[in-house]
Enzyme design. Structure first.
Site, PDB file in Angstrom:
ATOM      1  N   GLY A 195       4.491   0.929  11.488  1.00  0.00           N
ATOM      2  CA  GLY A 195       5.440   1.667  12.316  1.00  0.00           C
ATOM      3  C   GLY A 195       4.979   3.076  12.606  1.00  0.00           C
ATOM      4  O   GLY A 195       3.790   3.389  12.470  1.00  0.00           O
ATOM      5  N   HIS A 240      -1.654   2.314  18.315  1.00  0.00           N
ATOM      6  CA  HIS A 240      -1.003   1.018  18.069  1.00  0.00           C
ATOM      7  C   HIS A 240      -0.781   0.276  19.392  1.00  0.00           C
ATOM      8  O   HIS A 240      -0.974  -0.940  19.477  1.00  0.00           O
ATOM      9  CB  HIS A 240       0.360   1.211  17.398  1.00  0.00           C
ATOM     10  CG  HIS A 240       0.311   1.845  16.038  1.00  0.00           C
ATOM     11  ND1 HIS A 240       0.817   3.095  15.785  1.00  0.00           N
ATOM     12  CD2 HIS A 240      -0.173   1.379  14.845  1.00  0.00           C
ATOM     13  CE1 HIS A 240       0.658   3.381  14.491  1.00  0.00           C
ATOM     14  NE2 HIS A 240       0.058   2.370  13.899  1.00  0.00           N
ATOM     15  N   GLN A 252       0.405  -1.516  -1.000  1.00  0.00           N
ATOM     16  CA  GLN A 252      -0.860  -0.852  -0.668  1.00  0.00           C
ATOM     17  C   GLN A 252      -0.823   0.652  -0.898  1.00  0.00           C
ATOM     18  O   GLN A 252      -1.766   1.357  -0.555  1.00  0.00           O
ATOM     19  CB  GLN A 252      -1.280  -1.193   0.770  1.00  0.00           C
ATOM     20  CG  GLN A 252      -0.435  -0.574   1.848  1.00  0.00           C
ATOM     21  CD  GLN A 252      -0.763  -1.146   3.213  1.00  0.00           C
ATOM     22  OE1 GLN A 252      -0.547  -2.330   3.464  1.00  0.00           O
ATOM     23  NE2 GLN A 252      -1.301  -0.325   4.099  1.00  0.00           N
ATOM     24  N   GLY A 309      -7.335  -2.027  14.256  1.00  0.00           N
ATOM     25  CA  GLY A 309      -8.000  -0.850  14.801  1.00  0.00           C
ATOM     26  C   GLY A 309      -9.245  -0.500  14.007  1.00  0.00           C
ATOM     27  O   GLY A 309      -9.261  -0.582  12.778  1.00  0.00           O
ATOM     28  N   SER A 332      -3.049   9.198  14.545  1.00  0.00           N
ATOM     29  CA  SER A 332      -2.604   8.656  13.267  1.00  0.00           C
ATOM     30  C   SER A 332      -1.126   8.982  13.092  1.00  0.00           C
ATOM     31  O   SER A 332      -0.667  10.055  13.510  1.00  0.00           O
ATOM     32  CB  SER A 332      -3.399   9.287  12.121  1.00  0.00           C
ATOM     33  OG  SER A 332      -2.718   9.106  10.896  1.00  0.00           O
ATOM     34  N   SER A 333      -0.413   8.069  12.458  1.00  0.00           N
ATOM     35  CA  SER A 333       1.007   8.324  12.186  1.00  0.00           C
ATOM     36  C   SER A 333       1.168   9.568  11.328  1.00  0.00           C
ATOM     37  O   SER A 333       2.202  10.229  11.360  1.00  0.00           O
ATOM     38  CB  SER A 333       1.627   7.125  11.457  1.00  0.00           C
ATOM     39  OG  SER A 333       1.445   5.950  12.218  1.00  0.00           O
TER      40      SER A 333
HETATM   41  P1  AMP Z   1      -1.026   1.557  10.496  1.00  0.00           P
HETATM   42  O1  AMP Z   1       0.317   1.533  11.129  1.00  0.00           O
HETATM   43  O2  AMP Z   1      -1.571   2.926  10.298  1.00  0.00           O
HETATM   44  O3  AMP Z   1      -1.133   0.657   9.296  1.00  0.00           O
HETATM   45  O4  AMP Z   1      -2.021   0.923  11.555  1.00  0.00           O
HETATM   46  C1  AMP Z   1      -1.767  -0.337  12.134  1.00  0.00           C
HETATM   47  C2  AMP Z   1      -2.959  -0.737  12.962  1.00  0.00           C
HETATM   48  O5  AMP Z   1      -3.185   0.239  13.986  1.00  0.00           O
HETATM   49  C3  AMP Z   1      -4.263  -0.812  12.156  1.00  0.00           C
HETATM   50  O6  AMP Z   1      -5.011  -1.937  12.599  1.00  0.00           O
HETATM   51  C4  AMP Z   1      -4.927   0.483  12.497  1.00  0.00           C
HETATM   52  O7  AMP Z   1      -6.330   0.435  12.376  1.00  0.00           O
HETATM   53  C5  AMP Z   1      -4.521   0.653  13.938  1.00  0.00           C
HETATM   54  N1  AMP Z   1      -4.643   2.056  14.345  1.00  0.00           N
HETATM   55  C6  AMP Z   1      -4.132   3.153  13.719  1.00  0.00           C
HETATM   56  N2  AMP Z   1      -4.514   4.286  14.355  1.00  0.00           N
HETATM   57  C7  AMP Z   1      -5.301   3.896  15.398  1.00  0.00           C
HETATM   58  C8  AMP Z   1      -6.019   4.586  16.422  1.00  0.00           C
HETATM   59  N3  AMP Z   1      -6.025   5.906  16.511  1.00  0.00           N
HETATM   60  N4  AMP Z   1      -6.718   3.851  17.322  1.00  0.00           N
HETATM   61  C9  AMP Z   1      -6.747   2.493  17.242  1.00  0.00           C
HETATM   62  N5  AMP Z   1      -6.086   1.780  16.306  1.00  0.00           N
HETATM   63  C10 AMP Z   1      -5.378   2.475  15.392  1.00  0.00           C
END
Ligand code: AMP
Length: 287
Positions: free
Chosen positions: A33, A39, A64, A150, A188-189
Protein backbone atom coordinates in the site's frame (compact mmCIF):
# COMPACT_ATOMS: atom_id res chain seq x y z
CA UNK A 1 -15.29 0.91 -12.24
CA UNK A 2 -14.33 0.52 -8.58
CA UNK A 3 -12.26 -2.57 -7.84
CA UNK A 4 -13.89 -5.25 -5.70
CA UNK A 5 -12.38 -5.11 -2.21
CA UNK A 6 -11.84 -8.52 -0.65
CA UNK A 7 -10.71 -9.13 2.96
CA UNK A 8 -11.05 -12.90 3.27
CA UNK A 9 -8.82 -15.34 1.49
CA UNK A 10 -11.59 -17.82 0.67
CA UNK A 11 -13.43 -15.05 -1.13
CA UNK A 12 -10.26 -14.09 -3.02
CA UNK A 13 -9.91 -17.64 -4.29
CA UNK A 14 -13.53 -17.64 -5.41
CA UNK A 15 -13.19 -14.39 -7.39
CA UNK A 16 -10.00 -15.58 -9.09
CA UNK A 17 -11.54 -18.95 -9.99
CA UNK A 18 -14.52 -17.13 -11.46
CA UNK A 19 -12.31 -14.81 -13.50
CA UNK A 20 -10.38 -17.79 -14.90
CA UNK A 21 -13.64 -19.61 -15.68
CA UNK A 22 -14.60 -16.56 -17.76
CA UNK A 23 -11.37 -16.97 -19.70
CA UNK A 24 -9.64 -14.04 -18.03
CA UNK A 25 -5.92 -13.87 -17.45
CA UNK A 26 -5.14 -13.14 -13.81
CA UNK A 27 -2.23 -10.75 -13.23
CA UNK A 28 -0.95 -9.97 -9.75
CA UNK A 29 0.81 -6.97 -8.18
CA UNK A 30 1.67 -7.50 -4.51
CA UNK A 31 2.18 -4.30 -2.48
CA UNK A 32 2.17 -2.94 1.06
CA UNK A 33 0.00 0.00 0.00
CA UNK A 34 0.84 3.71 0.26
CA UNK A 35 0.79 3.44 -3.51
CA UNK A 36 2.85 5.74 -5.69
CA UNK A 37 3.65 5.99 -9.38
CA UNK A 38 6.13 3.07 -9.09
CA UNK A 39 3.35 0.73 -7.96
CA UNK A 40 1.03 2.04 -10.68
CA UNK A 41 3.66 1.30 -13.32
CA UNK A 42 3.59 -2.35 -12.19
CA UNK A 43 -0.19 -2.47 -12.69
CA UNK A 44 0.24 -1.07 -16.21
CA UNK A 45 2.97 -3.62 -16.85
CA UNK A 46 0.58 -6.43 -15.82
CA UNK A 47 -1.99 -5.18 -18.32
CA UNK A 48 0.60 -4.72 -21.05
CA UNK A 49 1.62 -8.35 -20.51
CA UNK A 50 -1.97 -9.42 -21.20
CA UNK A 51 -3.65 -9.56 -17.80
CA UNK A 52 -7.31 -8.56 -18.02
CA UNK A 53 -8.04 -9.34 -14.36
CA UNK A 54 -5.46 -7.46 -12.33
CA UNK A 55 -5.35 -8.14 -8.59
CA UNK A 56 -3.45 -5.79 -6.27
CA UNK A 57 -2.79 -6.96 -2.74
CA UNK A 58 -2.33 -4.36 -0.02
CA UNK A 59 -0.90 -6.02 3.05
CA UNK A 60 1.73 -4.73 5.44
CA UNK A 61 3.09 -8.17 6.14
CA UNK A 62 4.24 -8.35 9.77
CA UNK A 63 6.39 -11.42 9.05
CA UNK A 64 8.82 -9.42 6.94
CA UNK A 65 9.46 -6.72 9.56
CA UNK A 66 12.10 -7.11 12.25
CA UNK A 67 11.44 -6.24 15.90
CA UNK A 68 13.09 -2.80 15.61
CA UNK A 69 11.68 -1.90 12.21
CA UNK A 70 8.90 0.46 11.12
CA UNK A 71 5.89 -1.93 11.02
CA UNK A 72 3.76 0.35 13.21
CA UNK A 73 4.66 3.54 11.46
CA UNK A 74 4.57 2.14 7.93
CA UNK A 75 2.26 4.51 5.97
CA UNK A 76 -1.32 3.35 5.44
CA UNK A 77 -3.41 5.29 2.89
CA UNK A 78 -6.11 2.80 1.95
CA UNK A 79 -8.76 5.14 0.49
CA UNK A 80 -6.28 6.93 -1.76
CA UNK A 81 -4.83 3.53 -2.76
CA UNK A 82 -8.28 2.30 -3.81
CA UNK A 83 -8.84 5.38 -5.97
CA UNK A 84 -5.45 4.88 -7.62
CA UNK A 85 -6.33 1.23 -8.32
CA UNK A 86 -9.65 2.31 -9.82
CA UNK A 87 -7.87 4.77 -12.13
CA UNK A 88 -5.55 1.97 -13.28
CA UNK A 89 -8.47 -0.37 -14.02
CA UNK A 90 -7.56 -2.88 -11.31
CA UNK A 91 -10.29 -5.53 -10.94
CA UNK A 92 -9.76 -6.59 -7.35
CA UNK A 93 -7.93 -5.30 -4.28
CA UNK A 94 -7.07 -7.91 -1.67
CA UNK A 95 -6.54 -6.33 1.75
CA UNK A 96 -6.53 -9.13 4.31
CA UNK A 97 -6.20 -8.89 8.06
CA UNK A 98 -3.16 -10.37 9.79
CA UNK A 99 -5.42 -12.98 11.38
CA UNK A 100 -6.76 -14.08 8.00
CA UNK A 101 -3.22 -14.63 6.65
CA UNK A 102 -1.62 -16.13 9.76
CA UNK A 103 -3.81 -18.46 11.79
CA UNK A 104 -2.94 -19.27 15.40
CA UNK A 105 -1.13 -22.49 14.50
CA UNK A 106 0.84 -21.08 11.59
CA UNK A 107 4.31 -22.66 11.37
CA UNK A 108 5.31 -23.14 7.72
CA UNK A 109 7.74 -21.00 5.77
CA UNK A 110 9.35 -20.75 2.37
CA UNK A 111 13.05 -20.01 2.41
CA UNK A 112 15.51 -19.26 -0.38
CA UNK A 113 19.12 -19.84 0.65
CA UNK A 114 22.27 -18.11 -0.64
CA UNK A 115 20.60 -15.17 -2.41
CA UNK A 116 18.99 -14.07 0.87
CA UNK A 117 22.27 -13.91 2.82
CA UNK A 118 24.15 -10.80 1.56
CA UNK A 119 23.07 -7.13 1.54
CA UNK A 120 19.54 -6.89 3.00
CA UNK A 121 20.04 -10.35 4.49
CA UNK A 122 22.80 -9.04 6.74
CA UNK A 123 20.81 -6.07 7.97
CA UNK A 124 17.28 -7.48 8.00
CA UNK A 125 17.59 -11.10 9.13
CA UNK A 126 14.37 -13.02 8.52
CA UNK A 127 13.03 -10.35 6.17
CA UNK A 128 13.17 -12.41 2.98
CA UNK A 129 11.75 -15.48 4.70
CA UNK A 130 8.73 -13.31 5.48
CA UNK A 131 8.60 -12.07 1.89
CA UNK A 132 8.86 -15.47 0.20
CA UNK A 133 6.35 -16.99 2.60
CA UNK A 134 3.69 -14.33 1.98
CA UNK A 135 4.30 -14.26 -1.78
CA UNK A 136 4.02 -18.06 -1.98
CA UNK A 137 0.78 -17.90 0.02
CA UNK A 138 -0.62 -15.19 -2.25
CA UNK A 139 0.37 -17.13 -5.38
CA UNK A 140 -1.46 -20.17 -3.97
CA UNK A 141 -4.56 -18.13 -3.24
CA UNK A 142 -4.74 -16.30 -6.58
CA UNK A 143 -3.21 -18.74 -9.05
CA UNK A 144 -2.00 -15.81 -11.15
CA UNK A 145 -0.73 -16.31 -14.68
CA UNK A 146 1.78 -13.52 -14.16
CA UNK A 147 3.02 -11.37 -11.30
CA UNK A 148 4.92 -8.08 -11.52
CA UNK A 149 7.69 -7.02 -9.14
CA UNK A 150 9.75 -3.83 -9.13
CA UNK A 151 13.48 -3.80 -9.74
CA UNK A 152 13.57 -1.13 -7.03
CA UNK A 153 13.73 -4.10 -4.62
CA UNK A 154 16.21 -6.00 -6.74
CA UNK A 155 17.31 -8.59 -4.20
CA UNK A 156 13.66 -9.37 -3.45
CA UNK A 157 12.85 -9.68 -7.16
CA UNK A 158 15.77 -12.06 -7.79
CA UNK A 159 14.79 -14.15 -4.76
CA UNK A 160 11.19 -14.43 -6.00
CA UNK A 161 12.46 -15.53 -9.43
CA UNK A 162 14.65 -18.14 -7.72
CA UNK A 163 11.75 -19.42 -5.57
CA UNK A 164 9.41 -19.70 -8.57
CA UNK A 165 12.03 -21.54 -10.64
CA UNK A 166 13.13 -23.86 -7.81
CA UNK A 167 9.62 -24.77 -6.67
CA UNK A 168 8.12 -24.91 -10.19
CA UNK A 169 5.46 -22.37 -9.37
CA UNK A 170 3.25 -21.92 -12.44
CA UNK A 171 3.51 -18.15 -12.69
CA UNK A 172 5.45 -15.85 -14.99
CA UNK A 173 7.49 -13.26 -13.08
CA UNK A 174 7.86 -9.88 -14.75
CA UNK A 175 10.36 -7.32 -13.44
CA UNK A 176 9.53 -3.66 -13.97
CA UNK A 177 12.02 -0.75 -14.06
CA UNK A 178 12.46 1.55 -11.08
CA UNK A 179 10.29 4.67 -11.26
CA UNK A 180 12.23 7.78 -10.22
CA UNK A 181 11.56 11.44 -9.57
CA UNK A 182 12.96 13.79 -12.20
CA UNK A 183 16.02 14.43 -10.01
CA UNK A 184 16.82 10.71 -9.66
CA UNK A 185 15.30 9.81 -6.28
CA UNK A 186 13.70 6.36 -6.53
CA UNK A 187 10.02 6.49 -5.59
CA UNK A 188 9.28 4.81 -2.28
CA UNK A 189 6.41 4.78 0.18
CA UNK A 190 8.97 5.81 2.80
CA UNK A 191 10.04 9.00 0.94
CA UNK A 192 7.18 10.88 2.62
CA UNK A 193 9.15 10.69 5.89
CA UNK A 194 12.11 12.62 4.50
CA UNK A 195 12.47 16.27 5.48
CA UNK A 196 13.51 18.57 2.61
CA UNK A 197 17.05 18.50 3.91
CA UNK A 198 17.12 14.69 4.23
CA UNK A 199 15.66 14.32 0.76
CA UNK A 200 18.42 16.53 -0.64
CA UNK A 201 21.05 14.35 1.05
CA UNK A 202 19.19 11.23 -0.14
CA UNK A 203 19.87 12.27 -3.73
CA UNK A 204 23.48 11.21 -3.10
CA UNK A 205 22.30 7.61 -3.64
CA UNK A 206 21.20 8.07 -7.24
CA UNK A 207 24.23 10.31 -7.78
CA UNK A 208 26.56 7.52 -6.60
CA UNK A 209 24.80 4.94 -8.78
CA UNK A 210 24.99 7.33 -11.72
CA UNK A 211 28.74 7.85 -11.24
CA UNK A 212 29.32 4.09 -11.27
CA UNK A 213 26.91 3.66 -14.21
CA UNK A 214 28.88 6.22 -16.23
CA UNK A 215 32.21 4.59 -15.33
CA UNK A 216 30.81 1.17 -16.28
CA UNK A 217 29.68 2.50 -19.66
CA UNK A 218 33.15 3.99 -20.18
CA UNK A 219 34.55 0.49 -19.75
CA UNK A 220 35.37 0.24 -16.03
CA UNK A 221 34.82 -3.33 -14.77
CA UNK A 222 36.82 -3.30 -11.53
CA UNK A 223 34.33 -4.05 -8.76
CA UNK A 224 36.37 -2.33 -6.02
CA UNK A 225 36.82 0.86 -8.04
CA UNK A 226 33.14 0.96 -9.05
CA UNK A 227 32.11 0.31 -5.43
CA UNK A 228 34.27 3.20 -4.28
CA UNK A 229 32.47 5.54 -6.69
CA UNK A 230 29.11 4.61 -5.20
CA UNK A 231 30.28 4.75 -1.61
CA UNK A 232 32.25 7.99 -1.85
CA UNK A 233 29.25 9.82 -3.31
CA UNK A 234 27.01 8.78 -0.40
CA UNK A 235 29.33 8.69 2.60
CA UNK A 236 29.49 12.45 3.28
CA UNK A 237 25.67 12.77 3.14
CA UNK A 238 24.14 9.69 4.76
CA UNK A 239 23.60 9.33 8.52
CA UNK A 240 24.62 5.70 8.13
CA UNK A 241 25.22 3.22 5.31
CA UNK A 242 24.16 -0.42 5.56
CA UNK A 243 25.80 -1.18 2.22
CA UNK A 244 26.87 0.76 -0.85
CA UNK A 245 28.61 -1.52 -3.28
CA UNK A 246 28.90 -2.97 -6.73
CA UNK A 247 28.22 -6.70 -6.90
CA UNK A 248 27.61 -9.39 -9.47
CA UNK A 249 23.91 -9.76 -10.21
CA UNK A 250 24.04 -13.56 -10.23
CA UNK A 251 25.43 -13.89 -6.68
CA UNK A 252 24.80 -10.41 -5.23
CA UNK A 253 28.39 -10.59 -3.98
CA UNK A 254 31.74 -9.36 -5.30
CA UNK A 255 32.33 -12.85 -6.73
CA UNK A 256 31.28 -13.74 -10.25
CA UNK A 257 32.56 -14.77 -13.66
CA UNK A 258 30.65 -12.39 -15.88
CA UNK A 259 32.35 -8.99 -15.78
CA UNK A 260 29.35 -7.36 -17.50
CA UNK A 261 26.83 -8.57 -14.94
CA UNK A 262 27.33 -5.75 -12.41
CA UNK A 263 24.87 -4.00 -10.15
CA UNK A 264 25.30 -0.95 -7.95
CA UNK A 265 23.24 -1.43 -4.81
CA UNK A 266 22.70 0.73 -1.73
CA UNK A 267 20.87 0.90 1.59
CA UNK A 268 21.45 4.01 3.68
CA UNK A 269 19.74 6.06 6.36
CA UNK A 270 18.82 9.73 6.20
CA UNK A 271 17.39 10.77 9.53
CA UNK A 272 15.13 7.88 10.57
CA UNK A 273 14.38 6.85 7.01
CA UNK A 274 16.15 3.94 5.38
CA UNK A 275 16.34 4.21 1.59
CA UNK A 276 17.34 1.45 -0.83
CA UNK A 277 18.17 1.73 -4.50
CA UNK A 278 20.13 -0.07 -7.19
CA UNK A 279 21.06 -0.07 -10.85
CA UNK A 280 21.84 -2.97 -13.19
CA UNK A 281 24.46 -1.15 -15.25
CA UNK A 282 24.16 -3.15 -18.47
CA UNK A 283 20.38 -3.19 -18.48
CA UNK A 284 18.80 -0.26 -16.65
CA UNK A 285 18.44 3.37 -17.65
CA UNK A 286 20.91 5.89 -16.22
CA UNK A 287 19.63 6.59 -12.67
P1 AMP B 1 6.13 -2.27 -1.56
O1 AMP B 1 4.75 -1.72 -1.46
O2 AMP B 1 7.19 -1.29 -1.21
O3 AMP B 1 6.28 -3.62 -0.91
O4 AMP B 1 6.38 -2.54 -3.10
C1 AMP B 1 5.49 -3.31 -3.86
C2 AMP B 1 6.08 -3.53 -5.23
O5 AMP B 1 6.30 -2.26 -5.86
C3 AMP B 1 7.44 -4.23 -5.20
O6 AMP B 1 7.50 -5.16 -6.28
C4 AMP B 1 8.40 -3.09 -5.37
O7 AMP B 1 9.62 -3.48 -5.94
C5 AMP B 1 7.63 -2.20 -6.31
N1 AMP B 1 8.13 -0.83 -6.25
C6 AMP B 1 8.33 -0.06 -5.15
N2 AMP B 1 8.88 1.13 -5.48
C7 AMP B 1 9.05 1.11 -6.83
C8 AMP B 1 9.59 2.02 -7.79
N3 AMP B 1 10.07 3.20 -7.44
N4 AMP B 1 9.60 1.65 -9.09
C9 AMP B 1 9.13 0.43 -9.48
N5 AMP B 1 8.61 -0.47 -8.63
C10 AMP B 1 8.57 -0.14 -7.32
Amino acid sequence: MKPTVVREKEELRRFCNEARAQGKLVGFVPTMGALHEGHLSLMREAKRAGADFVVVSIFVNPMQFGANEDLDRYPRTFEADLEACEREGVSLVFAPTNESMYGPNFESHVEVESLTLPLEGVHRPGHFRGVTTIVAKLFNLLGPCLAVFGKKDLQQALIIERMVADLDMPVEIILAPTAREADGLALSSRNRYLSAEERERGLSISRGLRAAYDAFHQGERDVARLSALVREAIEPHADSIDYAAVVHKASLTADGDNADDLVGIVAARFGNTRLIDNCIFAEDRRP
